[in-house]
Design a protein around this motif. Sequence first.
Motif, PDB file in Angstrom:
ATOM      1  N   HIS A   1     -35.500  -0.133  21.617  1.00  0.00           N
ATOM      2  CA  HIS A   1     -36.465   0.959  21.647  1.00  0.00           C
ATOM      3  C   HIS A   1     -37.649   0.528  22.494  1.00  0.00           C
ATOM      4  CE1 HIS A   1     -38.250  -1.555  18.497  1.00  0.00           C
ATOM      5  NE2 HIS A   1     -39.378  -0.887  18.675  1.00  0.00           N
ATOM      6  N   LEU A   2     -38.587   1.438  22.712  1.00  0.00           N
ATOM      7  CA  LEU A   2     -39.708   1.177  23.602  1.00  0.00           C
ATOM      8  C   LEU A   2     -41.017   1.362  22.845  1.00  0.00           C
ATOM      9  CD1 LEU A   2     -40.534   0.521  26.515  1.00  0.00           C
ATOM     10  CD2 LEU A   2     -40.464   2.964  27.011  1.00  0.00           C
ATOM     11  N   ALA A   3     -41.884   0.341  22.906  1.00  0.00           N
ATOM     12  CA  ALA A   3     -43.165   0.430  22.185  1.00  0.00           C
ATOM     13  C   ALA A   3     -44.195  -0.485  22.836  1.00  0.00           C
ATOM     14  CB  ALA A   3     -42.968   0.051  20.719  1.00  0.00           C
ATOM     15  N   PHE A   4     -45.440  -0.048  22.814  1.00  0.00           N
ATOM     16  CA  PHE A   4     -46.585  -0.875  23.197  1.00  0.00           C
ATOM     17  C   PHE A   4     -47.336  -1.210  21.917  1.00  0.00           C
ATOM     18  CE2 PHE A   4     -45.659   1.443  27.060  1.00  0.00           C
ATOM     19  CZ  PHE A   4     -45.906   0.530  28.075  1.00  0.00           C
TER      20      PHE A   4
ATOM     21  N   PRO B   1     -36.059  -2.157  25.862  1.00  0.00           N
ATOM     22  CA  PRO B   1     -34.646  -2.530  25.914  1.00  0.00           C
ATOM     23  C   PRO B   1     -34.392  -3.464  27.093  1.00  0.00           C
ATOM     24  CG  PRO B   1     -34.959  -0.338  26.791  1.00  0.00           C
ATOM     25  CD  PRO B   1     -36.282  -0.758  26.239  1.00  0.00           C
ATOM     26  N   PRO B   2     -33.242  -4.118  27.153  1.00  0.00           N
ATOM     27  CA  PRO B   2     -32.905  -4.919  28.339  1.00  0.00           C
ATOM     28  C   PRO B   2     -32.966  -4.054  29.587  1.00  0.00           C
ATOM     29  CG  PRO B   2     -31.328  -5.323  26.571  1.00  0.00           C
ATOM     30  CD  PRO B   2     -32.186  -4.181  26.118  1.00  0.00           C
TER      31      PRO B   2
ATOM     32  N   PRO C   1     -28.048   6.194  31.684  1.00  0.00           N
ATOM     33  CA  PRO C   1     -28.713   5.068  31.023  1.00  0.00           C
ATOM     34  C   PRO C   1     -29.273   5.472  29.668  1.00  0.00           C
ATOM     35  CG  PRO C   1     -30.168   6.030  32.634  1.00  0.00           C
ATOM     36  CD  PRO C   1     -28.871   6.755  32.767  1.00  0.00           C
ATOM     37  N   SER C   2     -29.535   4.497  28.836  1.00  0.00           N
ATOM     38  CA  SER C   2     -30.143   4.781  27.532  1.00  0.00           C
ATOM     39  C   SER C   2     -31.620   5.132  27.680  1.00  0.00           C
ATOM     40  CB  SER C   2     -29.982   3.565  26.614  1.00  0.00           C
ATOM     41  OG  SER C   2     -28.616   3.247  26.445  1.00  0.00           O
ATOM     42  N   PHE C   3     -32.249   4.573  28.729  1.00  0.00           N
ATOM     43  CA  PHE C   3     -33.676   4.798  28.958  1.00  0.00           C
ATOM     44  C   PHE C   3     -33.877   5.111  30.442  1.00  0.00           C
ATOM     45  CE2 PHE C   3     -33.298   2.196  25.250  1.00  0.00           C
ATOM     46  CZ  PHE C   3     -34.294   2.640  24.391  1.00  0.00           C
ATOM     47  N   THR C   4     -34.763   6.069  30.708  1.00  0.00           N
ATOM     48  CA  THR C   4     -35.054   6.461  32.093  1.00  0.00           C
ATOM     49  C   THR C   4     -36.561   6.523  32.295  1.00  0.00           C
ATOM     50  OG1 THR C   4     -33.035   7.805  32.173  1.00  0.00           O
ATOM     51  CG2 THR C   4     -34.668   8.190  33.884  1.00  0.00           C
ATOM     52  N   ILE C   5     -37.009   5.971  33.410  1.00  0.00           N
ATOM     53  CA  ILE C   5     -38.426   5.992  33.773  1.00  0.00           C
ATOM     54  C   ILE C   5     -38.558   6.788  35.065  1.00  0.00           C
ATOM     55  CG2 ILE C   5     -40.462   4.599  34.239  1.00  0.00           C
ATOM     56  CD1 ILE C   5     -39.285   4.058  31.510  1.00  0.00           C
ATOM     57  N   LEU C   6     -39.383   7.840  35.057  1.00  0.00           N
ATOM     58  CA  LEU C   6     -39.532   8.715  36.218  1.00  0.00           C
ATOM     59  C   LEU C   6     -40.989   8.730  36.682  1.00  0.00           C
ATOM     60  CD1 LEU C   6     -37.742  10.419  33.765  1.00  0.00           C
ATOM     61  CD2 LEU C   6     -36.984  11.543  35.878  1.00  0.00           C
ATOM     62  N   ASP C   7     -41.209   8.234  37.888  1.00  0.00           N
ATOM     63  CA  ASP C   7     -42.562   8.197  38.450  1.00  0.00           C
ATOM     64  C   ASP C   7     -42.701   9.308  39.492  1.00  0.00           C
ATOM     65  OD1 ASP C   7     -45.065   7.609  39.312  1.00  0.00           O
ATOM     66  OD2 ASP C   7     -44.628   5.583  40.009  1.00  0.00           O
ATOM     67  N   GLU C   8     -43.151  10.494  39.029  1.00  0.00           N
ATOM     68  CA  GLU C   8     -43.259  11.674  39.884  1.00  0.00           C
ATOM     69  C   GLU C   8     -41.949  11.903  40.642  1.00  0.00           C
ATOM     70  OE1 GLU C   8     -46.986  12.695  41.680  1.00  0.00           O
ATOM     71  OE2 GLU C   8     -47.855  10.784  41.077  1.00  0.00           O
ATOM     72  N   ALA C   9     -40.846  11.790  39.909  1.00  0.00           N
ATOM     73  CA  ALA C   9     -39.521  11.819  40.522  1.00  0.00           C
ATOM     74  C   ALA C   9     -39.095  13.201  40.975  1.00  0.00           C
ATOM     75  CB  ALA C   9     -38.483  11.267  39.539  1.00  0.00           C
ATOM     76  N   THR C  10     -39.884  14.252  40.655  1.00  0.00           N
ATOM     77  CA  THR C  10     -39.545  15.614  41.097  1.00  0.00           C
ATOM     78  C   THR C  10     -40.672  16.226  41.918  1.00  0.00           C
ATOM     79  OG1 THR C  10     -40.411  16.514  39.014  1.00  0.00           O
ATOM     80  CG2 THR C  10     -38.048  16.020  39.102  1.00  0.00           C
TER      81      THR C  10
ATOM     82  N   THR D   1     -33.687   8.442  26.373  1.00  0.00           N
ATOM     83  CA  THR D   1     -35.122   8.351  26.111  1.00  0.00           C
ATOM     84  C   THR D   1     -35.816   8.216  27.459  1.00  0.00           C
ATOM     85  OG1 THR D   1     -34.658   7.189  24.043  1.00  0.00           O
ATOM     86  CG2 THR D   1     -36.913   7.056  24.911  1.00  0.00           C
ATOM     87  N   PHE D   2     -36.810   9.073  27.746  1.00  0.00           N
ATOM     88  CA  PHE D   2     -37.386   9.030  29.085  1.00  0.00           C
ATOM     89  C   PHE D   2     -38.906   9.108  29.047  1.00  0.00           C
ATOM     90  CE2 PHE D   2     -36.215  13.353  28.095  1.00  0.00           C
ATOM     91  CZ  PHE D   2     -37.285  14.132  28.515  1.00  0.00           C
TER      92      PHE D   2
END
Length: 669
Positions: free
Chosen positions: A373-376, A435-436, A519-528, A549-550
């Motif tokens: 999972h993802l957490a700060f 996650p890895p 993927p289980s997790f996706t990171i989008l940096d102004e991808a659209t 999870t994105f």
Amino acid sequence: MATQVVQNQSLNNTYSAFTKFWKNVKAVTGPYWYPTKAGERAFSDVIRVWGMLILLISLIITLVGVNVFNSFIQRYLLDLMIKEKDLPKFFDALLLYGVVLVLATLFVGFTKSVRKKIALDWYQWLNNHILSKYLSNRAYYKINFKSDIDNPDQRLSQEIEPIASNALSFSATLLEKVLEMTVFLIILWSISPQVAMILVAYTIVGNLIAVYLTQELNKISQEELESKADYTYCLTHVRNHAESVAFFQGENQELNIITRRFSNLIKNAKRKIDWEKNKEIFNRGYQAVIQILPFIVFGPLNIKGEIDFGELSQAALSCNLFAMALAELINEFGTSGRFSSYVERLSEFSDALESVTKQPENVNTIKTIEENHLAFENVTLQTPNYEQVIVEDLSLSVQPGEGLLIIGPSGRGKSSLLRAIAGLWNAGTGRLVRPPLEEVLFLPQRPYIILGTLREQLLYPNTNRQISDAELKNFLQQVNLQNLLSRVDGFDTEVPWENILSVGEQQRLAFARLLVTRPSFTILDEATSALDLKNEGSLYQQLQETKTTFISVGHRESLFDYHQWVLELSQDSSWQLVTVQDYRNQNTSITKTTGNTPLKIDSFFKDKFQTKLENSTGEGLSHKEMNALTSYSLSTIRSKASKGEFITTNNGFIYRYNKDPKVLKWVMG
């Protein structure tokens, strides 16, 4: 006293430069010839290359011996012709002379072949060694922040091979020519010790002059190497940014930059030509004196009958071969300047790669934990140089299948948070749970388009995955790229994709890659950012259907529709995490009424559209500007303008078209 100080300082500088050069040579050559770290080199490889080196040395010694033997056979042939006049012995000696010449020719070819094979093996290993450093621990990324390392791509592609080839060429030539000079000097000594001593003294003086000329050429060679690298880089820069240059019509400015760097290259080349001319004149004159010396000394003795013609011929040949050996040696010392430049730059590059991948001591870093999972957790993120705090004491957790949208003013570190997740930036404190990275797919604003086929584009980064053409066609259909195959010959076509695809098409291709990878997790940096709202909505809906999870970074208000949470970053490093609905409710701060219609806009987007609002009350908006703010086509906007109809933008503002000939713009209200 001042002169003595200057001399001592000059000697210290020379000694320091030699020490540094030798240290660089050991750093570059040591791991290949003398591996000291476990796993650095296979023992069998070390034994093999040392075996080839011993073979090379043996061949060089044998070749020198054959050349010396030839000089004695030549002397014997002349004696048979002039003194004994024995025809059978002459033909026997001539046959032996021919056989030895053939052997010498074979030895020369075989020696050069072995030398080049060793150099090629060394180059292959050294290239792989440096390349593994470059691509490990993201050194290729971190090295870009080290300003004193220029043109890493050229250092890899053009400056490694000359180290191996020059080192082997110089070492082999040094051994061969020193042996030849020593042996022919002994032969001369046996004929005349006086001539041999004169030759030695002359050689010492000549070498001192040659060293001075070589040092100057070395400096020019270093400057030439740097100017070539700068010139190559500016040409590559234009190629990589061809479209931007074309849009700006910046051809003249680019030509000025290229011409300026090319002028520096030509300036260095001219200086090098002048110094090489001086060196060539010296070399030729130096050899000429050595070649004429035996005739000056031994000619009168032969005429008087004190030595025979065979001895005179051997002495002349020995002096000539001595001069040729010395000339080749001086020439190798000249090219060694380039070798020292290459060694210095490669050693500097290698040290920098090691330096950027080392974890700095006595500084705070964010601790990374790999979980599903993802957490700060109380994360304070800083820039890599620790000069600026991006976000302070951030704590949040993204649950599986949820979407988090990161917003905030430009330059406040939205993309920096993504770099922290990717492990690119870790300056700060706190704990990051993620996650890895193999389970995370990053989609930047400018998609990464690899050098490869369309199939490899879609499968990247796992290009070995087996997926049928029918499935790949379906993925292209899902991202509205079904016409792409009609522009190329098939999935295995390799073309310059960055040049033939628009940014919007590249972003859709990146989304197709996401659908393929799942993927289980996706990171989008102004991808659209380059897509219209319809395509953006379609892609995000498909992303939601994958149950991934994105996390998104973006400025568009339309993105709120596809996320459950909003993380807003502020100018003072503070932050707030709220649901999308709560964010919309608490930030409805601008209300404008036209008739009975309330108009609302979130405070976050106020700055973004402020310029448009000001324009609408003054100069107004054109049809194209309205097209950018609405979902209507240009033809529809023109039709509504002619009919006097109102248009509501995507952000809730109502505009009407002012038909006054002095205005002819869309204005608010």
